[in-house]
Enzyme design. Sequence first.
Site, PDB file in Angstrom:
ATOM      1  N   ASP A 484      -4.759 -30.658 -39.028  1.00  0.00           N
ATOM      2  CA  ASP A 484      -3.980 -29.516 -39.502  1.00  0.00           C
ATOM      3  C   ASP A 484      -4.400 -28.306 -38.674  1.00  0.00           C
ATOM      4  O   ASP A 484      -5.471 -28.311 -38.059  1.00  0.00           O
ATOM      5  CB  ASP A 484      -4.258 -29.290 -40.985  1.00  0.00           C
ATOM      6  CG  ASP A 484      -3.507 -28.099 -41.539  1.00  0.00           C
ATOM      7  OD1 ASP A 484      -2.336 -27.911 -41.151  1.00  0.00           O
ATOM      8  OD2 ASP A 484      -4.085 -27.346 -42.332  1.00  0.00           O
ATOM      9  N   ASP A 843      -7.136 -29.392 -45.000  1.00  0.00           N
ATOM     10  CA  ASP A 843      -7.789 -28.580 -46.033  1.00  0.00           C
ATOM     11  C   ASP A 843      -7.638 -29.159 -47.428  1.00  0.00           C
ATOM     12  O   ASP A 843      -8.127 -28.594 -48.393  1.00  0.00           O
ATOM     13  CB  ASP A 843      -7.263 -27.142 -45.995  1.00  0.00           C
ATOM     14  CG  ASP A 843      -5.746 -27.069 -46.185  1.00  0.00           C
ATOM     15  OD1 ASP A 843      -5.154 -28.102 -46.573  1.00  0.00           O
ATOM     16  OD2 ASP A 843      -5.162 -26.018 -45.930  1.00  0.00           O
ATOM     17  N   ASP A 847      -2.059 -31.132 -47.130  1.00  0.00           N
ATOM     18  CA  ASP A 847      -2.342 -32.329 -46.346  1.00  0.00           C
ATOM     19  C   ASP A 847      -2.766 -33.501 -47.218  1.00  0.00           C
ATOM     20  O   ASP A 847      -3.158 -34.544 -46.697  1.00  0.00           O
ATOM     21  CB  ASP A 847      -3.457 -32.034 -45.329  1.00  0.00           C
ATOM     22  CG  ASP A 847      -3.180 -30.777 -44.527  1.00  0.00           C
ATOM     23  OD1 ASP A 847      -2.064 -30.653 -44.026  1.00  0.00           O
ATOM     24  OD2 ASP A 847      -4.076 -29.921 -44.421  1.00  0.00           O
TER      25      ASP A 847
END
Length: 1156
Positions: A484, A843, A847
């Site tokens: 990410d 995080d 996600d």
Amino acid sequence: MDRQGSTVVPPSGLPSPCPQDRVPSPDSQMDVQGYKWVRWRVWLCHLATVLSLGLLLIVFHWRPRLGVRARCSSCPLAVAHILLVKDICGQHHVVEVLTEEMEDDSLELLGDVDVAEWRDTVQLYKEEKTLLRYYIFEGLRYIWLDKKGAFCRISVLSEDWTSNDLYGFQKGLSHQEQCLRRRIYGPNIIDVPVKPYLKLLFEEVLNPFYVFQLFSITLWLIDEYYFYAICILIVSVLSISISLYETRKQSVILHNMAQLVTTVTVHRSSGAEEYVNSAELVPGDCIIIPLEGLLLPCDAALLSGECLVNEGMLTGESVPVLKTPLPGGEEKYNSETERRHTLFCGTQLIQAKGGGPGGGGAVAVVTSTGFFTAKGNLVSSIMYPQPINFRFYQDTIKFLLILGFVAFIGMIYNFVILFRANVTWLQLVIRSLDVVTIAVPAALPAAITTGTIYAQQRLKKVGVFCISPPRINVCGKVSLFCFDKTGTLTEEGLDVWGVMEGGPTGFSELVPEPRSLAPGPMLSGLACCHTVTLLRGQPIGDPLELKMFESTGWTHHEPEGDGEVLDAEFGGHKVLAVMRPPAQDTSTSEAVAIVRRFPFSSALQRMSVVSVAPGDEPALAFIKGSPEMVASLCQEETVPAQFSSKLRTFSSEGLRVLALAYKPLNENTDLRTIKREEVEKDMRFMGFLMMKNLVKPESASVINMLKLANLRSVMVTGDNILTAINVARTCGMVGINENVIFVNATPHTTRSMPTLKFKMQDEVATAAEGSTEIITAGHFQGACGYHLAINGKSFAALCDHFPEYLPKVLMRATVFARMTPDQKTQLVKELQKLNYRVGMCGDGANDCGALRAADAGVSLSEAEASIASPFTSKTENISCVPLLIREGRCSLVTSFSLFRFMALYSLIQFCSVLILNTIKTSLGDLQFLFFDIFLVTLLAVVMGKGGPSEQLHPRRPAASLLALPVLGSLLIHTCLIILGQLAALFITTSQDWYSPLNSTVFGVANLPNAEDTSVFALSGFQYIFMTVVVTKGYPHKKPLYYNMTFLCLLILVFSLMTWLVLYPGPIACRILKLYNISDMNYKMLLVAVAALNFLVCFVVEVLIDLGILNCFRLLRGRRQSKKEYKRLHASLAVSPSWPPLGQTLLPSDHTVIHLS
């Protein structure tokens, strides 16, 4: 009616703060077969159980399917007593159909809306009783629907609820309605059973490992190996006790975590409010949330008021989330798409306001209970984890079968030897079966987990926590890692870089400080278009919105008490929050009150608010979000012509760019009921807000480390594609001299076919067409020098309309931008289809689905363990990724070493027993004990302690136990072991002092003797030096001498073995039944043979590591790799025309549809 049916899994309406991976997709089914008891079969099985001394029950315990088919007959599902369920992983489970009697008039209590559906949940029998038929599988309740002819999840009864239906429940359920629903839905409890020790003991002892161990101990006792059998029994009892303690301890921890019973306030249809136990809640109950909040025991849709919620327990996200009321409408309610209006079970409601009586608290309607809640789904994923599809674990079972075949050959050989020796039939059977207990190491599955346990302990010391230890080995084979962007590769916090107002005439000058903006819509929008709220007087919310609000210098105020004062100040509207300009501001800025909020949605890429000012000014709607999305919702004439070029410029500099727009609302608009769709259309473009998101200092070094190790890195973000490319270049995913090609796919519309185009970045695309061909031929030859970048919309169109190009795009794409959470999950799964072992680092919030779908998901969270992913790191950067991969590789190599050692230990002892049995003797009781406990067990426990190498090597460790190097190594070492033991035996028989064995007795009765002593001596050295031979260091583990415990133990046991061979003494000889040999030259010769045996085995192992056995592969010719991504890589390497720049590609199987 069909005898075999299916369990219908309705479109997933399970509320969850993350996409689910345990629950089957809407179109998947579980195969269910119905059975009913047959009395004579049941009695016949009872008789067979007695005659087999209980062995039949053990077989039924291992294979429940056989037990069902033996005692039951197939029947329609509608009348079944027992169900055989085959889940989506292909595993079979046996469940019992339960029934519950319902009142005759109970259906009338449900009202007209859902009576037709509920009527299907009952079955009328001759006794004229209304019965509910259901079963519970993995915590989820399935009910029989006669109309569907199948068992369906209980959630099917509420899956068609619309937003308006939920608002209809706001009046509350009556006592009778609530009671009926409770009987059908069951209690609102996430029940994790804590089994009593006796039941756990029963289940543990019936494990095939312990059954085999019990069989072995029984054989040893009959064969008079009393001391050895008792010691192994004690070790097994200790092992079982520790296992029972740990299992029950984990069950208690999970039970305490899952158990949530509290008191909640429920609104009844009579208008009264009642305090009820949360276990009695049912879907449709209207609950009152107090001002101070509570720990929510169910999933609920928020209907009135706002709630500040901490979802850290489920997602690992530490920033509280503001939840707003669910918009009304006839659209079906879905907790995933309406997650900003859904309160999830297990989350902590910090405060509630603006919805309850007197202005405090909030009102919500229960949508899911028990295991159907978000928390229930996550707890269920821990209790019933998906099987890990990893070749190493699959090959372990296969190799045990190979050893079983070897044992069978040895048993036949031993049978013949014993038969010719004229032993008794009892000895013949016992000794023959004894060979099986030697050749098949029962402790092998347990031993190979040692390396994983050590790796887990090392990871915990550096702040990486694991809830699925088997995945540590999987990390050793990761070949691609997805990252990410925000909060993972870049800093979590953002700094405001500047504001640029825009309109029909173009953009104004950049304003670095928003507080210096002139009074107007832009300043007001920055001050109020957010979901920041106050907690104990302090503003709290998304870091980006906090920075944006703070940059204006305005102050945040919220209503106190019933809020009537503020409501009166702002025209009688229900005020949620007020933003006031600084007191020293002498401009004409006015305070702004927020009266409606529509929170940010990843799918919509925007959020909006409705605000009012004091006086008679019209209400204003503000919108903030991705520039592309905001511009698409604006009136075309209000968007500056330079919109795209300015956006491209700022994004290319790595800035996070947001666009803002506004519009005045009609004075007759009802602000309390206005829909989001009405607010977010025909907006007037206001300008850009630029925020600087710095790359974390560790990101570039980690990406470079992965690149040097031939591990591919991919960025998956919801941000702008140009911003993502800039970050990718900054952290090294994309090289400075490497080109980026945009993949642009469009979906099918009524006016156009789906198209697929590949375009260079603008600075390259401006070159002449002829130079493009040069670039294509030069940079793309050899499949290097370029990266593909694609956004979420193009990714969706690519998957839907161009599946044949998807693998090629995935092979070369490095940047995936504007990806929704569901698309991130889909991307991980598509990469896995190419046979990549995929890692994911994020995080833990948006996600979550991708983290759980990946082979190795790492959540960067302050929590010690997050259910959002298998691994949780307290380190707030990606430096944990190479550490995890190094530990995974170390653990995998250690597991291989332990596996080979345990296999060779069995083969060494197997060869010793067969050789000695051939000459009518055997190893002694305490000799077996010395080898198994003091040599093998101690060495196996400590040989796995070695830590990982400091560097990541470009070559990954092997994962197949049935590969040529592994099997070839074991075969060669076994031959060398046999030669060593035979050499010791022949040297002994050639000595002048040698006297033959007594041929009239067999086995231990012939002890002590020189033959046994020589084989004992050499096999003892073989156990020791084989640990050194199979222990691997470079390149994935530190060298052996770093493992000081193992090194010291090696020296100790080698010294002990040398003493037993050279100077055993009378006491050791008497205890171990060793032959007292006085010839020192002979004993030194035995040590020399052992040393030579070690040297040859070590050299052979080195040659195998260097690939000497690969010459056999040349005989079969060169074969393509089994991995799809490697075959694609080879194909693209010789395809200079890929990707086809400047061409418009159409679907290969397109069909033109003419619409009238």
